[in-house]
Write an enzyme that holds these catalytic residues in place. Sequence first.
Site, PDB file in Angstrom:
ATOM      1  CE  LYS A  54     -11.410  13.022  29.649  1.00 36.48           C
ATOM      2  NZ  LYS A  54     -10.260  12.103  29.608  1.00 36.48           N
ATOM      3  CD  GLN A  98      -9.099   9.080  31.114  1.00 37.64           C
ATOM      4  OE1 GLN A  98      -9.769   9.653  30.269  1.00 37.64           O
ATOM      5  NE2 GLN A  98      -8.376   9.739  31.998  1.00 37.64           N
ATOM      6  CG  ASP A 121      -6.522  12.519  24.500  1.00 35.83           C
ATOM      7  OD1 ASP A 121      -6.875  13.505  25.169  1.00 35.83           O
ATOM      8  OD2 ASP A 121      -6.690  11.343  24.869  1.00 35.83           O
TER       9      ASP A 121
HETATM   10  N1  GUN Z   1      -5.525  10.845  31.659  1.00 40.40           N
HETATM   11  C1  GUN Z   1      -5.377  12.016  32.311  1.00 40.40           C
HETATM   12  N2  GUN Z   1      -5.572  13.051  31.463  1.00 40.40           N
HETATM   13  C2  GUN Z   1      -5.832  12.520  30.259  1.00 40.40           C
HETATM   14  C3  GUN Z   1      -6.123  13.084  28.982  1.00 40.40           C
HETATM   15  O1  GUN Z   1      -6.164  14.295  28.768  1.00 40.40           O
HETATM   16  N3  GUN Z   1      -6.360  12.195  27.993  1.00 40.40           N
HETATM   17  C4  GUN Z   1      -6.316  10.852  28.176  1.00 40.40           C
HETATM   18  N4  GUN Z   1      -6.545  10.063  27.132  1.00 40.40           N
HETATM   19  N5  GUN Z   1      -6.046  10.299  29.345  1.00 40.40           N
HETATM   20  C5  GUN Z   1      -5.812  11.138  30.375  1.00 40.40           C
END
Ligand code: GUN
Length: 297
Positions: A54, A98, A121
């Site tokens: 990311k 996350q 998100d």
């Molecule tokens: N963990 C796995 N996929 C995601 C996601 O799309 N967003 C977040 N915040 N955590 C994750």
Amino acid sequence: MTAEIIDGKAFAAKLRERVGEQAHAFTKAAGRKAGLAVVLVGEDPASQVYVRSKHRATVAAGMESYEHRLSADTDATELLVLVERLNKDNAVDGILVQLPLPDGIDEQAVIAAISPDKDVDGFHVTNAGRLAVGQSGFVPCTPLGCMMLLTDRLGDLSGLEAVVIGRSNIVGKPMAQLLLDANATITIAHSRTKDLPAVVGRADIVVAAVGRAEMVKADWLKDGATVIDVGINRLPPAEGEEKGRLVGDVDYAGAKARAGAITPVPGGVGPMTIAVLLRNTLVAAYRNEGLEPPEDL
Ligand code: GUN
């Protein structure tokens, strides 16, 4: 029939390029770069890989990336204080915490603390509610990415039968709502669904998001169905392999001979998630500056 392979990797690369161009235009208009803050608590190896990708993708798109790494023994209060600080920071347009968080931290409480206008998100109840009633907000990245692949392939989804397998807040439920908004007829199937093969057999569109390796069998599919496989599962290593293969929730080899189109694993839905995250962050940045986001974002 041999299915068309839906190249999510190429589609995501194009989306990232477009976001990059528009991020540049945003920087000119606003006098600052769009910014994404990513918070990682603890040392979960998969999460570390995601957070690193990311970060790289954010910088490559011409946006600021702010990484906050906290130790696994961070308490909830410390995390909430950080989220509050990011909510107030005008350089931060998007906040992503996350998941999963370490045991003992209430994920819902942390998500609830994120400003809905920075919740790129789309996990905050305010954004889930906006999606449910058809207001504009932030839509979770993975289902929005699936929707982009579906409309690119099929155009108008009106009246098509769509079956979503899995009912998570992150994928299944928002996916069903997006399909409904697009006038598809939706069924959400899950672990208690009776006769899943028959349910799947009605579908023009199958979205598999259960997290069980190759669970959806080729002979369940209607001929020509469009199959979106959200699963990423690692099989146990076979003889001579160090690591097991990555497979989706669908028996890909079998389904290729039956579906009209299918996303591979890896290289299908996976790459879309980060591309849509960048897109959501840029939308947040425009809105946070009181500007209208570009139409084609
Ligand atoms: N963990 C796995 N996929 C995601 C996601 O799309 N967003 C977040 N915040 N955590 C994750």
